[in-house]
Design a protein around this motif. Structure first.
Motif, PDB file in Angstrom:
ATOM      1  N   ALA A 114      40.186   0.560 136.673  1.00  0.00           N
ATOM      2  CA  ALA A 114      39.895  -0.686 137.387  1.00  0.00           C
ATOM      3  C   ALA A 114      41.027  -1.066 138.334  1.00  0.00           C
ATOM      4  O   ALA A 114      40.781  -1.548 139.456  1.00  0.00           O
ATOM      5  N   ASN A 115      42.279  -0.868 137.924  1.00  0.00           N
ATOM      6  CA  ASN A 115      43.403  -1.171 138.816  1.00  0.00           C
ATOM      7  C   ASN A 115      43.430  -0.256 140.029  1.00  0.00           C
ATOM      8  O   ASN A 115      43.919  -0.645 141.092  1.00  0.00           O
ATOM      9  N   ASP A 116      42.937   0.968 139.868  1.00  0.00           N
ATOM     10  CA  ASP A 116      42.857   1.876 141.014  1.00  0.00           C
ATOM     11  C   ASP A 116      41.770   1.458 142.000  1.00  0.00           C
ATOM     12  O   ASP A 116      41.823   1.807 143.177  1.00  0.00           O
ATOM     13  N   LEU A 117      40.777   0.722 141.518  1.00  0.00           N
ATOM     14  CA  LEU A 117      39.728   0.236 142.421  1.00  0.00           C
ATOM     15  C   LEU A 117      40.180  -0.991 143.195  1.00  0.00           C
ATOM     16  O   LEU A 117      39.931  -1.104 144.401  1.00  0.00           O
ATOM     17  N   ILE A 118      40.853  -1.916 142.527  1.00  0.00           N
ATOM     18  CA  ILE A 118      41.241  -3.154 143.196  1.00  0.00           C
ATOM     19  C   ILE A 118      42.234  -2.884 144.317  1.00  0.00           C
ATOM     20  O   ILE A 118      42.281  -3.623 145.306  1.00  0.00           O
ATOM     21  N   ALA A 145      38.311   9.556 128.147  1.00  0.00           N
ATOM     22  CA  ALA A 145      38.238   9.563 129.610  1.00  0.00           C
ATOM     23  C   ALA A 145      37.364   8.391 130.022  1.00  0.00           C
ATOM     24  O   ALA A 145      36.439   8.007 129.296  1.00  0.00           O
ATOM     25  N   GLY A 146      37.661   7.820 131.166  1.00  0.00           N
ATOM     26  CA  GLY A 146      36.895   6.675 131.655  1.00  0.00           C
ATOM     27  C   GLY A 146      36.473   6.879 133.088  1.00  0.00           C
ATOM     28  O   GLY A 146      37.167   7.555 133.865  1.00  0.00           O
ATOM     29  N   PHE A 147      35.341   6.309 133.437  1.00  0.00           N
ATOM     30  CA  PHE A 147      34.774   6.434 134.772  1.00  0.00           C
ATOM     31  C   PHE A 147      34.303   5.054 135.226  1.00  0.00           C
ATOM     32  O   PHE A 147      33.534   4.402 134.526  1.00  0.00           O
ATOM     33  N   CYS A 148      34.786   4.604 136.370  1.00  0.00           N
ATOM     34  CA  CYS A 148      34.467   3.261 136.837  1.00  0.00           C
ATOM     35  C   CYS A 148      34.008   3.314 138.289  1.00  0.00           C
ATOM     36  O   CYS A 148      34.564   4.075 139.101  1.00  0.00           O
ATOM     37  N   VAL A 149      33.003   2.530 138.609  1.00  0.00           N
ATOM     38  CA  VAL A 149      32.506   2.417 139.982  1.00  0.00           C
ATOM     39  C   VAL A 149      32.605   0.960 140.416  1.00  0.00           C
ATOM     40  O   VAL A 149      32.239   0.049 139.663  1.00  0.00           O
ATOM     41  N   GLY A 150      33.127   0.761 141.616  1.00  0.00           N
ATOM     42  CA  GLY A 150      33.237  -0.575 142.174  1.00  0.00           C
ATOM     43  C   GLY A 150      32.625  -0.636 143.554  1.00  0.00           C
ATOM     44  O   GLY A 150      32.143   0.380 144.087  1.00  0.00           O
ATOM     45  N   ALA A 151      32.646  -1.816 144.137  1.00  0.00           N
ATOM     46  CA  ALA A 151      32.084  -2.005 145.470  1.00  0.00           C
ATOM     47  C   ALA A 151      32.956  -2.942 146.281  1.00  0.00           C
ATOM     48  O   ALA A 151      33.602  -3.847 145.734  1.00  0.00           O
ATOM     49  N   VAL A 152      32.955  -2.724 147.573  1.00  0.00           N
ATOM     50  CA  VAL A 152      33.674  -3.595 148.498  1.00  0.00           C
ATOM     51  C   VAL A 152      32.864  -3.667 149.780  1.00  0.00           C
ATOM     52  O   VAL A 152      32.290  -2.673 150.228  1.00  0.00           O
ATOM     53  N   GLY A 157      48.135  -4.640 151.571  1.00  0.00           N
ATOM     54  CA  GLY A 157      48.095  -3.396 150.814  1.00  0.00           C
ATOM     55  C   GLY A 157      48.494  -3.609 149.370  1.00  0.00           C
ATOM     56  O   GLY A 157      49.251  -4.529 149.042  1.00  0.00           O
ATOM     57  N   LEU A 158      47.984  -2.753 148.497  1.00  0.00           N
ATOM     58  CA  LEU A 158      48.287  -2.808 147.071  1.00  0.00           C
ATOM     59  C   LEU A 158      48.617  -1.408 146.572  1.00  0.00           C
ATOM     60  O   LEU A 158      48.004  -0.430 147.000  1.00  0.00           O
ATOM     61  N   ALA A 159      49.567  -1.324 145.666  1.00  0.00           N
ATOM     62  CA  ALA A 159      49.906  -0.046 145.043  1.00  0.00           C
ATOM     63  C   ALA A 159      49.980  -0.227 143.539  1.00  0.00           C
ATOM     64  O   ALA A 159      50.782  -1.028 143.040  1.00  0.00           O
ATOM     65  N   HIS A 160      49.129   0.502 142.830  1.00  0.00           N
ATOM     66  CA  HIS A 160      49.133   0.498 141.373  1.00  0.00           C
ATOM     67  C   HIS A 160      50.255   1.433 140.922  1.00  0.00           C
ATOM     68  O   HIS A 160      50.256   2.625 141.251  1.00  0.00           O
ATOM     69  N   ILE A 161      51.223   0.922 140.166  1.00  0.00           N
ATOM     70  CA  ILE A 161      52.393   1.714 139.800  1.00  0.00           C
ATOM     71  C   ILE A 161      52.096   2.488 138.523  1.00  0.00           C
ATOM     72  O   ILE A 161      52.252   1.986 137.407  1.00  0.00           O
ATOM     73  N   THR A 162      51.666   3.725 138.707  1.00  0.00           N
ATOM     74  CA  THR A 162      51.292   4.597 137.591  1.00  0.00           C
ATOM     75  C   THR A 162      52.212   5.817 137.616  1.00  0.00           C
ATOM     76  O   THR A 162      53.401   5.701 137.847  1.00  0.00           O
ATOM     77  N   GLY A 163      51.665   7.017 137.343  1.00  0.00           N
ATOM     78  CA  GLY A 163      52.469   8.226 137.372  1.00  0.00           C
ATOM     79  C   GLY A 163      53.120   8.414 138.731  1.00  0.00           C
ATOM     80  O   GLY A 163      52.443   8.367 139.755  1.00  0.00           O
TER      81      GLY A 163
END
Length: 376
Positions: A113-117, A178-185, A267-273
């Motif tokens: 979800a954070n990768d979608l936002i 594993a998770g799979f998410c779909v979003g819309a914009v 801009g947004l950056a999700h701080i992951t790997g």
């Protein structure tokens, strides 16, 4: 027959006896280690959890061959669909070792979800994949309950999933997710980072801990230092080391979505790997370089503990862990105060951690005790 062939050193009499016994006894799927009844019982148990995540566009019922979602009913007119998938990684090993399964489902949803936002997309629906060697309904139900919790936090519906019982593939008690998410914009509100320019401000939203990255290194440090996951940490108000490390990943969707839709964020950056050094440049134009001042926030105690335990160089910290910043928010200098106030009002802890300068696309982390530069 391969199993018998690998034991050819045994006498032919033993092999023939085993074959005769197998031929005399009708086999079932349960004899192979898979319980269809247990799987059906789990689906029945988690049905209410899925229904608790219902939202416009989805009724969140389970049991069909696929899950439906009505994008029009969700209020979109000219949407682009955005998809993301991810896992929790070796953080699951700590959950299995400590029996702390109540947060890993939130991690799973958060990573998607954070990768979608960050692209301006609202998460709409989620599906999970749970694989194990032997289905433990108590553990599986706890994991799915936390997935449903994550979906409620992200505002998306849990519309389906898969439970795979695979004896021989996973050791007893182990499982993977594993998770799979779909979003819309809406097409005209996609966040691309294209308008980011020198002079913009970088805000950092506090993380809830290590989140779900770098745990192979975390586990290596624990092993080398022989740390006890059950030890209480004074810096964490008496929580154990295991509890601190298993703190679920923070989901930033609800606080960021309104600002993204209002076009207040560039801009947004999700701080992951990849940590701060590698994730922030992913959203920058070619002529922009991010300068992060690590003195703008205090390194949380768990990261300081890991740094000491592994004798980690500062650049290694900045490119492996979030170091207390789970999301970077890039805004126009004139919007920084308004956006900060709005985010704090939505429950976020906000730091003004840096700026955008002209230069090669990349990121530099500065400050006392920190050093490191990454060019994208």
């Amino acid at each position: 027959m391969r199993l018998l062939a690998t034991t050819a050193w045994k006498s032919k009499r033993l092999v023939s006896s085993a074959l005769a016994e197998m031929n005399d006894k009708p086999l079932t799927y349960a004899d192979a280690g898979v319980s269809i009844a247990a799987g059906n019982a789990l689906v029945k148990a988690i049905g209410p959890l899925a229904r608790s995540t219902a939202r416009p566009g989805a009724d969140a019922e389970l049991g069909g061959f696929g899950g439906f979602f009505d994008v029009k009913a969700a209020g979109y007119h000219d949407p682009l669909l955005v998809a993301a998938n991810d896992g929790v990684g070796t953080k699951l090993k700590l959950a299995i070792e400590t029996g702390g399964h109540d947060g890993v489902g939130i991690d799973l949803v958060a990573m998607c979800a954070n990768d979608l936002i960050v692209q301006g997309a609202e998460p709409l629906f989620f599906l999970d994949y749970y694989a194990t060697g032997r289905l433990d309904q108590v553990v599986a139900a706890a994991v799915v309950a936390s997935i449903a919790d994550g979906c409620r936090q992200a505002g998306c519906a849990l519309i389906g999933g898969e439970t795979a019982e695979m004896p021989g593939m996973y050791a007893g008690g182990d499982y993977d997710l594993a998770g799979f998410c779909v979003g819309a914009v809406e097409r005209d509100r996609v966040l691309t980072g294209a308008t980011i320019s020198p002079g913009d401000v970088i805000l950092g939203l506090a993380s809830s801990g290590v989140h779900s990255n770098g745990f192979s290194l975390v586990r290596r440090i624990i092993e080398a230092q022989r740390w006890d996951l059950g030890e209480q940490l004074p810096s964490a108000g008496g929580q154990t080391l295991g509890e601190v490390l298993l703190a679920p990943t923070r989901i930033y969707v609800r606080s960021l979505l309104p600002l993204a839709q209002q076009r207040r964020i560039k801009g947004l950056a999700h701080i992951t790997g990849g940590g701060l050094l590698e994730n922030i440049p992913r959203v920058l134009p070619d002529n922009c370089h991010a300068i992060i001042d690590s003195e703008r926030w205090e390194l949380p105690p768990i990261f300081a503990m890991l740094q000491r335990g592994g004798s980690l160089a500062h650049q290694e910290m900045a490119r492996t862990f979030n170091c207390g910043i789970g999301m970077a928010v890039i805004v126009d200098k004139g919007e920084a105060d308004v956006v900060s106030t709005a985010l704090e009002g939505a429950g976020e802890t906000v730091y003004r951690i840096g700026r955008i300068e002209a230069g090669e696309r990349g990121c530099t982390v500065t400050g006392e005790g920190w050093s490191g530069t990454h060019h994208a």
